[in-house]
Design an enzyme around this catalytic site. Structure first.
Site, mmCIF file in Angstrom:
data_model
loop_
_atom_site.group_PDB
_atom_site.id
_atom_site.type_symbol
_atom_site.label_atom_id
_atom_site.label_comp_id
_atom_site.label_asym_id
_atom_site.label_seq_id
_atom_site.Cartn_x
_atom_site.Cartn_y
_atom_site.Cartn_z
ATOM 1 C CG PHE A 1 3.864 8.048 6.916
ATOM 2 C CD1 PHE A 1 4.178 9.097 7.760
ATOM 3 C CD2 PHE A 1 4.621 6.890 6.970
ATOM 4 C CE1 PHE A 1 5.237 8.976 8.649
ATOM 5 C CE2 PHE A 1 5.674 6.769 7.859
ATOM 6 C CZ PHE A 1 5.979 7.825 8.707
ATOM 7 N N GLY B 1 0.827 -1.198 0.000
ATOM 8 C CA GLY B 1 0.000 0.000 0.000
ATOM 9 C C GLY B 1 0.859 1.245 0.000
ATOM 10 C CE LYS C 1 1.108 3.958 7.483
ATOM 11 N NZ LYS C 1 0.234 4.580 8.477
ATOM 12 C CG ASP D 1 -7.588 9.856 6.947
ATOM 13 O OD1 ASP D 1 -8.605 10.066 6.254
ATOM 14 O OD2 ASP D 1 -6.490 9.555 6.460
ATOM 15 N N GLY E 1 0.455 5.721 0.970
ATOM 16 C CA GLY E 1 -0.438 6.749 1.476
ATOM 17 C C GLY E 1 0.315 8.034 1.623
#
Ligand SMILES: *[C@@H]1O[C@H](CO)[C@@H](O)[C@H](O)[C@H]1NC(C)=O
Ligand SMILES: *[C@@H]1O[C@H](CO)[C@@H](O)[C@H](O)[C@H]1NC(C)=O
Ligand SMILES: *[C@@H]1O[C@H](CO)[C@@H](O)[C@H](O)[C@H]1NC(C)=O
Ligand SMILES: *[C@@H]1O[C@H](CO)[C@@H](O)[C@H](O)[C@H]1NC(C)=O
Ligand SMILES: *[C@@H]1O[C@H](CO)[C@@H](O)[C@H](O)[C@H]1NC(C)=O
Length: 845
Positions: free
Chosen positions: A516, A512, A533, A629, A514
């Site tokens: 960030f 994924g 992440k 969010d 995003g």
């Protein structure tokens, strides 16, 4: 070439119109050229395709009919020239793997192929690696370097998966020697197939590229003297293109996974074949399909004149490395000339202002164009591409487009030559004398070399890095300061471990992306599966959010919140490591390809779980955390479909309040954002409730919060569904897979709950505790025996009375306000007091 010079001059002065004579001259030469260059398909002068380790000639796939020639042929333009190697055949090839990949040549000592070259100039060279096991060799354990005419191309390479490596470089000799050199005596190298073919003329131009950096834009010369390694080749707004679809047998992949904010972009597609012109891009630069699709600004539900960027983050491995970024454009969105003016940014630096494709393409729409930029990857090992409307674009015609992106790593030849000479000597010495000790010595030497080279860097890294966690000082966070520093120190994970866990941030492990940065799947040393992440600087969420996330997350443990396993702050990296959620985001299970058609009961349980997590954030021991969010991609499911809320903390310190344009852009396109936020510019826990209401509708109707492809009145899910809810016919728009499954009462309760969450004013919305209670009740209505005489009534005015009676709600819904590590099933506390007061006062709205 006068044309390319002309373009260079245009590039330098984008606003300066070309002189009249130049224009006429160009048009004439254009007309001439278009007659001469009427193109057929490209046939390279040198075209050497090798089927390694095989004694038969074979085509690659059924559609890519080029013949790869056996490397056992003694004469011919390709030969095995030195060292020892063997042919290896996979006895159990997987049925859908190409025949080309069922054999390999294995190099047990430094060995090479020699390619006879007919024409000097730029060539494309591709290596196919598809590891398998045979005759005691496990190709996935191979580790080797590749040198081309003495230049190191690929060092210490190994792979467990199928990999295609592509290089573009000049060959100025009659022969090309490709040497495979095992890293040490016990190791070996391999390759399944090699392609060497001449690039089209002017594939890499020496002039015309622009170096983009903090110092502005400079001309970049002698591009063709560099070795380029292809890292990304992206068909923006389009689908995957395979070698069959491409003039140079390239593979192009879609851009979706690289978009920082998917909702900022909208696909543009045309059925008209692009107008290729001399001086612009040719079919060999990129095929028609690349130019027939694009991403443009998504203005659905946004004020037409709102300005925002579309941004892509392309991970490239390491920071501070020079890359060629080739951007492809073709104006397929304008209805007439000179409508479109936009800006292009690389890593946040301006690369091109007021780009006006109409004037660059001699006033022909849909005419392919490309630009070469040179940029250094940013500290987190990514290249960031942004496009946004230019200041000169007219208010109603605000837009920006991008059709394709290619990113190639630049390998500096002179630098490499030195290193490779040194290394080759050592490798030869090592293999001639043999022995473990020397092999080890080589490693030490190489390591020492590498360390020496890196020496100048640390200062920069240190200054770019961030000081160890300071406790975030925002007013609402002051209670966080009690979190002991040690608590998150213990969560620290060494960068080396993160690299190991993610196979050095292997692109194939990206799950994924995003605001960030990228998210990778990984496995820690102790075999824990994790989601990693990796932050990108310059992204919407930076350092303060990173620190907040750690501070907040290290404090919180809850069955319905995704927990933080650790973090890494070395080498200017901002990395967060979370528990891995096997089933991924809720959204994936609701609609779109491969969605799992969850049952109504499963959906209710997921909503209840997420509500519980959110309720804990709002009122639990870490109290007062607003998620900000909430959306179906931030609710993740574990292997048992237990819902957990993710990504909190990141959004709580007000990520983009200063980016007002983004905020306005956000409103409609997100479809989740509290409308009251725009009146009061303040987010409250009731904003989360609103967003959660949208999620409830998504779960019920199995469609996105915003779907720009639908008719105007249907685009925004919340608005559309509420029209049906208010008419009392919500059941007409539910997910067809739920038809006949939901009990009337359960649906009614659910619809009312969503409606209340979506009240215009925060004060009119229920608390998450109330929402949770209602969802639990909807579940009970669903579960209750319909024949029972005590079937709960569906009159909502009577609900308050009924619900507070344990008789009606046999297992009192539990609401966690306390436990930190609790599973959410422990002692519960029902706050009956206000549970339905708001719901009641809102009835009939
Ligand atoms: C493979 O192709 C090459 C070149 O076209 C030819 O010389 C050779 O005989 C072929 N080998 C076989 C086994 O067909
Ligand atoms: C290619 O360039 C090399 C050196 O510049 C020269 O020796 C060689 O003859 C050239 N080959 C061809 C085919 O032009
Ligand atoms: C670029 O190439 C030209 C000719 O090949 C050479 O004279 C010049 O020195 C090169 N410039 C740089 C910066 O390498
Ligand atoms: C690409 O090639 C495949 C065949 O491999 C074909 O089915 C597909 O339609 C082509 N795509 C486009 C966009 O031309
Ligand atoms: C787009 O991004 C660039 C670079 O980060 C920034 O300078 C510019 O203000 C942004 N434009 C808009 C409209 O957001």
């Amino acid at each position: 070439m006068s044309l390319s010079l002309f373009f260079s001059s245009l590039l330098m002065n984008p606003r300066k119109p070309p002189s009249m004579e130049a224009n006429t001259l160009l048009l004439l030469s254009l007309a001439l050229l278009s007659l001469i260059c009427f193109s057929t398909s490209f046939s390279p002068t040198d075209n050497l395709l090798v089927n390694c380790g095989s004694n038969t000639n074979t085509s690659f796939t059924s559609t890519d009919s080029r013949i790869f020639v056996s490397d056992s042929t003694k004469q011919g333009p390709v030969s095995l020239s030195k060292g020892q190697s063997i042919s290896l055949k996979n006895q159990n090839p997987s049925p859908n793997s190409p025949t080309l990949y069922s054999t390999a040549r294995v190099f047990t000592t430094a060995s090479s192929y020699q390619f006879n070259i007919k024409r000097n100039g730029t060539h494309l060279v591709r290596f196919h690696f598809s590891p398998f096991k045979a005759q005691g060799f496990d190709l996935s354990t191979a580790k080797f370097s590749i040198l081309v005419n003495g230049n190191l191309l690929l060092s210490d390479f190994s792979t467990k998966v199928v990999v295609l490596k592509e290089y573009v470089f000049r060959v100025d000799s009659n022969a090309l020697e490709i040497l495979f050199s095992p890293v040490c005596k016990s190791s070996f190298g391999f390759v399944n197939a090699i392609e060497v073919f001449s690039a089209p003329k002017d594939f890499i131009l020496d002039e015309g590229a622009k170096l983009v950096s903090a110092n502005g834009i400079e001309v970049y010369k002698n591009l063709s003297s560099h070795v380029l390694e292809t890292i990304h080749r992206i068909n923006v707004g389009g689908s995957k293109l395979v070698p069959f679809n491409d003039t140079l047998w390239r593979t192009w992949i879609p851009d979706d996974d690289f978009l920082v904010l998917k909702s900022a972009a909208k696909r543009a597609v045309t059925t008209h074949v692009p107008n290729y012109q001399s001086g612009g891009a040719s079919r060999e630069i990129a095929p028609e399909n690349v130019y027939m699709t694009a991403q443009q600004m998504n203005k659905d539900n946004n004020p037409l004149q709102s300005r925002f960027n579309i941004t892509w983050n392309f991970p490239v491995g390491s920071g501070g490395v020079r890359h060629l970024v080739r951007l492809h454009f073709c104006d397929i969105v304008s209805t007439s000339l000179n409508q479109l003016y936009f800006d292009v940014y690389l890593n946040g630096y301006s690369a091109y202002n007021d780009l006006d494709l109409s004037s660059l393409t001699f006033h022909v729409l849909s005419s392919p164009m490309y630009f070469d930029f040179i940029v250094d990857s940013n500290d987190l090992g990514a290249v960031q591409v942004s496009i946004g409307p230019s200041a000169v674009s007219s208010l109603m015609k605000v837009n920006a487009i991008l059709n394709g992106v290619e990113i190639m790593k630049m390998v500096n030849p002179s630098h490499l030559r030195n290193e490779s000479k040194k290394r080759t000597v050592w490798i030869v010495a090592a293999s001639s004398i043999g022995g473990f000790v020397l092999c080890l010595a080589v490693f030490v030497v190489i390591l020492a070399c590498k360390c020496k080279k890196k020496k100048p860097k640390p200062t920069r890294v240190e200054s770019a890095g961030w000081t160890p966690l300071r406790v975030y000082g925002g007013s609402t966070h002051s209670r966080m300061s009690e979190v002991t520093v040690n608590e998150y120190r213990s969560l620290k994970i060494p960068f080396a471990d993160v690299q190991l866990a993610t196979n050095n941030f292997d692109n194939s492990l990206i799950i994924g992306s995003g605001g960030f940065g990228m998210v990778f799947k990984g496995v820690l040393k102790d075999n824990t599966k994790v989601a990693v992440k990796r932050g990108v600087p310059g992204s919407r969420q930076g350092l303060p959010e990173f620190q907040t996330e750690i501070t907040v997350l290290s404090k919180i443990r809850h069955r319905h919140l995704v927990s933080l396993v650790g973090y890494c702050e070395e080498q200017a990296e901002m990395i967060l490591v979370y528990e891995y959620m096997e089933k991924g985001p809720l959204k994936k299970h609701l609609y779109g390809p491969g969605c799992s058609h969850l049952s109504w009961k499963q959906r209710l349980e997921i909503c209840i779980g997420a509500a519980r997590g959110l309720h804990y954030l709002h009122t639990g021991s870490a109290q007062g955390i607003i998620h900000r969010d909430i959306k179906s991609t931030n609710i993740l499911l574990d292997e048992n479909y237990v819902a957990k809320v993710a990504d909190f903390g990141l959004s709580r310190s007000g990520p983009c309040l200063d980016e007002t344009h983004v905020s306005t852009g956000v409103k409609g396109s997100f479809g989740y954002l509290d409308p009251e936020y725009f009146r009061r510019q303040q987010l409250t826990d009731k904003s989360d409730v609103y967003s959660f209401g949208v999620v409830l509708l998504e779960v019920l109707c199995a469609r996105p919060a915003v779907d720009p492809l639908l008719a105007r009145e249907q685009v925004n899910l919340a608005e559309w569904a509420m029209q049906w809810q208010k008419k009392g016919i919500l059941e007409q728009i539910i997910d067809p897979h739920l038809m006949g499954q939901i009990k009337q009462n359960s649906l009614k309760k659910f619809g009312e709950t969503a409606e209340k969450c979506l009240a215009d004013y925060g004060v009119d919305r229920p608390s998450m505790g109330d929402v949770l209670w209602n969802l639990e009740y909807a579940l009970q209505l669903q579960e209750s025996d319909s024949k029972s005489s005590r079937e709960p009534r569906d009159d909502s005015n009577a609900n308050a009375a009924e619900l507070t009676t344990p008789r009606i709600a046999p297992q009192a819904p539990s609401i966690n306000t306390e436990t930190e590590t609790d599973s959410g099933d422990g002692p519960s506390e029902i706050r009956n007091s206000q549970v339905f007061s708001q719901l009641m006062t809102n009835d009939g709205r």
